[in-house]
Motif scaffolding. Structure first.
Motif, short mmCIF file in Angstrom:
data_model
loop_
_atom_site.label_atom_id
_atom_site.label_comp_id
_atom_site.label_asym_id
_atom_site.label_seq_id
_atom_site.Cartn_x
_atom_site.Cartn_y
_atom_site.Cartn_z
N LEU A 88 7.79 0.65 -19.14
CA LEU A 88 7.88 -0.90 -18.84
C LEU A 88 8.13 -1.60 -20.15
CD1 LEU A 88 8.34 -3.16 -16.77
CD2 LEU A 88 5.56 -3.18 -16.78
N PHE A 89 7.33 -1.22 -21.34
CA PHE A 89 7.50 -1.86 -22.50
C PHE A 89 7.85 -1.07 -23.61
CE2 PHE A 89 4.17 -3.99 -20.21
CZ PHE A 89 4.68 -5.40 -20.22
N ALA A 90 8.68 0.02 -23.22
CA ALA A 90 9.27 0.88 -24.33
C ALA A 90 10.33 0.23 -25.01
CB ALA A 90 9.90 2.26 -23.38
N TYR A 95 0.94 -1.08 0.12
CA TYR A 95 -0.15 -0.03 0.06
C TYR A 95 0.92 1.24 0.07
CZ TYR A 95 -3.60 3.55 1.38
OH TYR A 95 -4.29 4.61 1.29
N SER A 96 2.02 1.30 0.76
CA SER A 96 2.62 2.48 0.96
C SER A 96 3.47 2.68 -0.16
CB SER A 96 3.63 2.28 2.38
OG SER A 96 4.74 1.39 1.84
N MET A 97 3.88 1.56 -0.88
CA MET A 97 4.68 1.55 -2.17
C MET A 97 3.65 2.41 -3.23
SD MET A 97 6.88 -1.68 -2.38
CE MET A 97 7.34 -1.46 -4.31
N ALA A 98 2.51 1.85 -3.32
CA ALA A 98 1.54 2.12 -4.47
C ALA A 98 1.00 3.56 -4.22
CB ALA A 98 0.40 1.10 -4.37
N THR A 99 0.93 4.09 -2.94
CA THR A 99 0.39 5.42 -2.83
C THR A 99 1.50 6.48 -2.86
OG1 THR A 99 0.42 4.88 -0.36
CG2 THR A 99 -1.72 4.52 -1.65
N ASN A 100 2.69 5.94 -2.76
CA ASN A 100 3.81 6.89 -2.50
C ASN A 100 4.26 7.46 -4.02
OD1 ASN A 100 6.34 8.23 -2.33
ND2 ASN A 100 7.09 6.68 -1.06
N TRP A 145 4.73 5.59 -10.55
CA TRP A 145 4.14 4.28 -11.14
C TRP A 145 3.82 4.62 -12.68
CZ3 TRP A 145 5.74 0.13 -9.30
CH2 TRP A 145 6.06 -0.10 -8.00
N ASP A 146 3.17 5.73 -12.84
CA ASP A 146 2.88 6.01 -14.32
C ASP A 146 4.17 6.06 -15.14
OD1 ASP A 146 3.74 8.24 -12.63
OD2 ASP A 146 3.18 9.64 -14.10
N VAL A 147 5.20 6.60 -14.78
CA VAL A 147 6.39 6.45 -15.45
C VAL A 147 7.00 4.99 -15.62
CG1 VAL A 147 8.88 7.31 -15.51
CG2 VAL A 147 7.01 8.81 -14.68
N VAL A 148 6.59 4.43 -14.77
CA VAL A 148 7.02 2.76 -14.73
C VAL A 148 6.33 2.25 -15.87
CG1 VAL A 148 6.97 0.59 -13.51
CG2 VAL A 148 7.87 2.67 -12.35
N LEU A 175 12.92 3.96 -13.39
CA LEU A 175 13.47 3.21 -14.42
C LEU A 175 14.30 1.91 -13.68
CD1 LEU A 175 14.20 6.17 -16.62
CD2 LEU A 175 13.42 3.82 -17.44
N LEU A 176 14.64 2.41 -12.55
CA LEU A 176 15.19 0.98 -11.82
C LEU A 176 14.24 0.29 -11.46
CD1 LEU A 176 18.14 2.87 -9.59
CD2 LEU A 176 18.38 1.57 -11.49
N ILE A 177 13.26 0.59 -11.01
CA ILE A 177 12.10 -0.36 -10.78
C ILE A 177 11.51 -1.09 -12.21
CG2 ILE A 177 9.65 -0.48 -10.23
CD1 ILE A 177 9.95 1.72 -8.47
N VAL A 178 11.58 -0.42 -13.24
CA VAL A 178 11.36 -1.03 -14.50
C VAL A 178 12.24 -2.22 -14.89
CG1 VAL A 178 11.36 -0.92 -17.11
CG2 VAL A 178 10.49 0.87 -15.61
#
Ligand SMILES: Nc1ncnc2c1ncn2[C@@H]1O[C@H](COP(=O)(O)OP(=O)(O)OP(=O)(O)O)[C@@H](O)[C@H]1O
Ligand SMILES: [Mg+2]
Lengths: 254, 329
Positions: free
Chosen positions: B56-58, B39-44, B49-52, B252-255
């Motif tokens: 992600l499939f770029a 939850y904290s990750m999703a709302t932070n 996340w939109d950039v991720v 991008l590191l998350i990607v």
């Protein structure tokens, strides 16, 4: 006179400074069953292993079916055989081990067909047919697709015998085939061996089963400390031995 | 049975399973913690996340994934194949061969991978120079594009040869785990050394070899990012190229991390199936399952699985006299 299937002449073998075999000479005729008996460490296994060149002999000479084991005589020199030639000779000598040594990653049937298919290039279908017949013959027709880990010791040893027979050997070597078995499983393996002997197979059997030796063997050889002490018919060697060492050994095991 | 049943012996009315209360509490605590974290990750918002999602499939990322996969697969193929050769060499009776194999493992395990990669990279520049007889100088790099050893080749060689050293130790321990009795049995039916290795020793060694090799492969997946230093672009390089431009480092590191995790999951599944394949005959349960397929394929007498199932029942009493007594030959 009939040519012997196995002939050993003054065979010597040492491990380092230890002389394990001292000038062993014996003959086994085709169709004969020879039992090797003797105390632990007397060199029985070593002698057996020399026959199919799992060990190299250091002195003397040995022939299987007229072929010199491990060497070829050219002129007056002995040339060591190439790996392939040794393998070819071994293919016609079956060996059964105390610890079975089945291939654990293959089923009973695959254990039996492995040699014919890989070594002899027999077609798979034919190898499978022959393999089934052999497993039936050792009483394991219903265990073909079991892995060794799913079989009892006695069943594993019978598969091991079938695996050796699948190569259609002219000589079978047994190294204490029943020593690792629970007493109640010994009989089923000995039965298979008796049957094999009756079928005319030439066999050299290292054993502590004196009952088997008495009943099945044509000749019994007694080894002690690497020396062949005495040989003869089982009735003679096992009941009325000439040598004191044989007598004291038999007194212990009988 | 004639005696009257006591209370103890009577058929019980109901079976009450143990409640495992402690287990439930632990599971609940873990689930709550994971939920809080997610939850904290999703709302932070700083995770962006939109950039991720956007990257992600770029295309550059997908290219990076592809390059990473190719490099991982090729380096592992080199590593495993050469590793087997080095391991067999190490166990050889030939003194020189065995020492050479030892030296190989010592050298490639004993120097940093980064140094090895740079070495191959410089070698790629050195070889054409020597062949063409051009004197040493800064124009060296100009040969690089035309030479046979591209950054890709250097990366593959560097990673593969290094991996072979580690794999050789893994393979060696696998081979050593197979008992000498197996080799003797194989020899006794007339197998050559090569046949013994291929048909008897290696298949059994695989059981020991596969789990650490899985580790190595997953390690390699991420190790490929080191080739950044010789200018070959893989997943992490692609990601870093983007964030160095856009400063969206974390997303991008998350990607990249998501892709690494995904590929690792796929590799783990592959490992599971390989382990099952080579575990045949070693665990009775899996063996019975495989038996069934095989028995169905080979024949229809249905003896395999059934026989396996009732082996305990018949283990001792199967001393059926052999059916016929004809000569085997
Ligand atoms: N590979 C080897 N290296 C060194 N010594 C060995 C080796 N193999 C056997 N020996 C020695 O050779 C001697 C004879 O061994 P062998 O196994 O032939 O005896 P055996 O008669 O079969 O005994 P057992 O009844 O215990 O099987 C023993 O003293 C043993 O320690
Ligand atoms: Mg022995």
């Amino acid at each position: 006179m009939k040519k012997p299937m196995l002939k050993a002449s003054a065979v010597c073998k040492s491990f380092g400074a230890v002389e394990v075999l001292r000038a062993i000479s014996l003959e086994v005729a085709a169709g004969e069953v020879a039992c090797l008996i003797g105390p632990s460490g007397s060199g029985k296994s070593t002698f057996l292993r020399c026959i199919n060149h799992l060990e190299k002999i250091d002195g003397g000479q040995m022939w299987v079916d007229g072929d010199r084991v491990g060497y070829r005589l050219v002129g007056n020199k002995l040339h060591e055989l190439k790996e392939r030639e040794i393998a070819l000779r071994r293919a016609s000598i079956g060996m059964v081990f105390q610890q079975f040594n089945l291939f654990p990653h293959r089923t009973a049937l695959e254990n039996v067909t492995e040699g014919p298919i890989i070594v002899k290039g027999v077609r798979r279908q034919q190898a499978v047919e022959e393999g089934r017949a052999l497993l039936e013959r050792v009483g394991l027709g219903n265990k073909m697709h079991n892995y060794p880990s799913q079989l009892s010791g006695g069943q594993q040893q019978r598969v091991a015998i079938a695996r050796a027979l699948a190569m259609k050997p002219e000589l079978m070597l047994f190294d204490e085939p029943t020593s690792a078995l629970d007493p109640e499983l010994v009989g089923e393996v000995l039965d298979v061996m008796k049957d094999l002997a009756e079928s005319g197979m030439t066999m050299v059997v290292v054993t502590h089963e004196m009952g088997f030796a008495r009943e099945v063997a044509d000749t019994v050889h007694f080894l002690s400390e690497g020396v062949l002490v005495e040989s003869g018919a089982p009735s003679k060697v096992l009941s009325n031995p000439d040598h004191a060492r044989t007598q004291s050994f038999l007194a212990k095991v009988l | 049975m004639s005696a009257v049943l006591t209370r103890e012996e009577a058929e019980p009315a109901q079976v009450v399973p143990s409640r495992h209360t402690g287990r439930w509490i632990t599971a609940t605590v873990v689930l709550v913690l994971v939920a809080l974290l997610l939850y904290s990750m999703a709302t932070n918002e700083r995770f962006q996340w939109d950039v991720v999602g956007k990257y992600l499939f770029a295309d550059p990322i997908l290219m990076g994934v592809l390059n990473t996969l190719i490099l991982t697969v090729l380096a592992m193929i080199i590593g495993i194949t050469l590793g087997i050769v080095v391991a067999v060499g190490r166990l050889s009776d030939n003194f020189i061969v065995s020492k050479a194999a030892w030296f190989y493992a010592w050298f490639f395990r004993g120097t940093p991978l980064l140094v090895q990669l740079l070495f191959w990279f410089f070698l790629s520049a050195l070889v054409p120079r020597i062949a063409l007889g051009v004197p040493l100088g800064p124009e060296l790099l100009s040969f690089d594009t035309n030479s046979l050893i591209t950054p890709f080749m250097a990366a593959m060689l560097g990673l593969g040869l290094n991996e072979a050293a580690y794999m050789s130790e893994i393979v060696r321990s696998g081979i050593s785990s197979v008992t000498p009795g197996q080799t003797e049995a194989a020899k006794s039916i007339g197998m050559t050394r090569l046949q013994t290795m291929r048909r008897v020793v290696l298949p059994q060694a695989m059981r020991i070899i596969i789990p650490p090799t899985g580790n190595e492969t997953i390690g390699m997946l991420k190790q490929t990012s080191l080739v950044l230093v010789i200018g070959y672009s893989e997943l992490l390089t692609s990601a870093s190229l983007i964030y160095s431009r856009t400063y969206q480092t974390i997303p991008l590191l998350i990607v990249a991390a998501l892709w690494y995790l995904f590929i690792t999951a796929v590799l783990s599944v592959a490992q599971y199936f390989l382990e099952r394949r080579y575990g045949r005959g070693f665990s009775p349960l899996s063996a019975i399952r495989v038996d069934k397929d095989k028995a169905d394929k080979i024949d229809n007498d249905a003896s395999g699985p059934a026989a396996a199932a009732n082996r305990q029942a018949s283990g001792i009493t199967t001393s059926a006299p052999p059916a016929n007594t004809e000569s085997p030959s």
